[in-house]
Design an enzyme around this catalytic site. Sequence first.
Site, PDB file in Angstrom:
ATOM      1  NE  ARG A  14      -3.644   0.291   1.879  1.00 16.32           N
ATOM      2  CZ  ARG A  14      -5.161   0.559   2.526  1.00 16.32           C
ATOM      3  NH1 ARG A  14      -5.572   1.156   3.704  1.00 16.32           N
ATOM      4  NH2 ARG A  14      -6.033  -0.284   1.941  1.00 16.32           N
ATOM      5  CD  GLN A  37     -12.904  -1.898  -1.022  1.00 14.73           C
ATOM      6  OE1 GLN A  37     -12.193  -1.777  -0.104  1.00 14.73           O
ATOM      7  NE2 GLN A  37     -14.159  -2.316  -0.694  1.00 14.73           N
TER       8      GLN A  37
HETATM    9  N1  NVA Z   1      -9.924   6.649  -0.973  1.00 21.37           N
HETATM   10  C1  NVA Z   1      -9.532   6.256   0.228  1.00 21.37           C
HETATM   11  C2  NVA Z   1      -9.842   4.818   0.300  1.00 21.37           C
HETATM   12  C3  NVA Z   1      -9.573   4.136   1.546  1.00 21.37           C
HETATM   13  C4  NVA Z   1      -9.623   2.720   1.863  1.00 21.37           C
HETATM   14  C5  NVA Z   1      -7.878   6.519   0.589  1.00 21.37           C
HETATM   15  O1  NVA Z   1      -7.197   6.505  -0.174  1.00 21.37           O
HETATM   16  O2  NVA Z   1      -7.841   6.990   1.801  1.00 21.37           O
HETATM   17  N1   CP Z   2     -11.241  -0.224   2.406  1.00 26.29           N
HETATM   18  C1   CP Z   2     -10.023  -0.404   3.064  1.00 26.29           C
HETATM   19  O1   CP Z   2      -9.131  -0.452   1.932  1.00 26.29           O
HETATM   20  O2   CP Z   2      -9.919  -0.195   4.086  1.00 26.29           O
HETATM   21  P1   CP Z   2      -8.447  -0.468   5.168  1.00 26.29           P
HETATM   22  O3   CP Z   2      -7.978   1.067   4.351  1.00 26.29           O
HETATM   23  O4   CP Z   2      -8.979  -0.060   6.311  1.00 26.29           O
HETATM   24  O5   CP Z   2      -7.559  -1.469   4.603  1.00 26.29           O
END
Ligand code: NVA
Ligand code: CP
Length: 301
Positions: free
Chosen positions: A104, A134
């Site tokens: 991530r 997701q």
């Molecule tokens: N668009 C959000 C998704 C979180 C799962 C972010 O990048 O923070």
């Molecule tokens: N929806 C999602 O990716 O959640 P997290 O940011 O908690 O992993």
Amino acid sequence: MKKLRHFLSVTDLSEDEIWKILQLTKKLKSSPLSKYDKLLCSKTLVMIFEKPSLRTRLSFEIGMTQLGGHAIYLAPSDISMGKRESVADVAKVTSRMSDVIMARTFEHSTIEELAYNSSVPVINGLSNLEHPCQILADLMTIYEVKKKLKNLKIAYVGDCENNVTHSLALAGKALGYEFTAAGPKGYWMDKGIIKRSKAKQLVKPEDAVRRADVVITDTWVSMGDEKEKKERVTRLSSYQVNKKLMDLAKKDAIFMHCLPAYRGFEVASEVIDGPRSVVFQEAENRLHAQKSLILFFLGKL
Ligand code: NVA
Ligand code: CP
């Protein structure tokens, strides 16, 4: 030699492969104690996080446990990727010891660099550009409820320059659903993604939601955008998904959100905690979909 594949974008899988993954997702969900139980014995997933996570970490880590393998969590401060050592060196070292990497990142180019330097598959667990994992869970959820994906009308409202929006738009082209996003100017989908998908970008939320089968939103302040919080909340305030907006969608329309959600901002609690919301089914499906995805990338599907 077979070409090494990665999952950086939802478009890295063909329509056929997405359906295969969804079918296995369904199977894994209905019979968790299956022949896949011990299949990943002695396999290791390394998870590199530059940002916080609940669902992504849980689904991959629990998924590996359930498949008989092991997952290692590397928090942002553990390895300080790009500061303590280069992204390329992290990829080279990690892929020599593990079987699959999930990362991530902030920049999408970071996950591309990881993949370029890795000798094992790299899975995008969210970058600023896309959130393909997701979307597998989202497709599974929509399919469970609507029994199809083709020709559905899916509407997204709010901050459209958003990883979830982008992956949903791109998947729409492969799977044949109509994807329309509505947001104020300055918060529109990436131009390249609009071009590559058949998605429509509108301004008025009512125009996107009218007669929709699925209504989706996401936070107005994605991870990394915190400094712009005040401005974003002001600019996006008329884009809240509330009952009035939901009532423009089809009678049997469902509401989805990847979570975490901010009640009173992008969504009213009357919607997210109401009867049309499937957000917790969607969150649970992360687990089943991620197990299926790992099996696919480890050649077990
Ligand atoms: N668009 C959000 C998704 C979180 C799962 C972010 O990048 O923070
Ligand atoms: N929806 C999602 O990716 O959640 P997290 O940011 O908690 O992993």
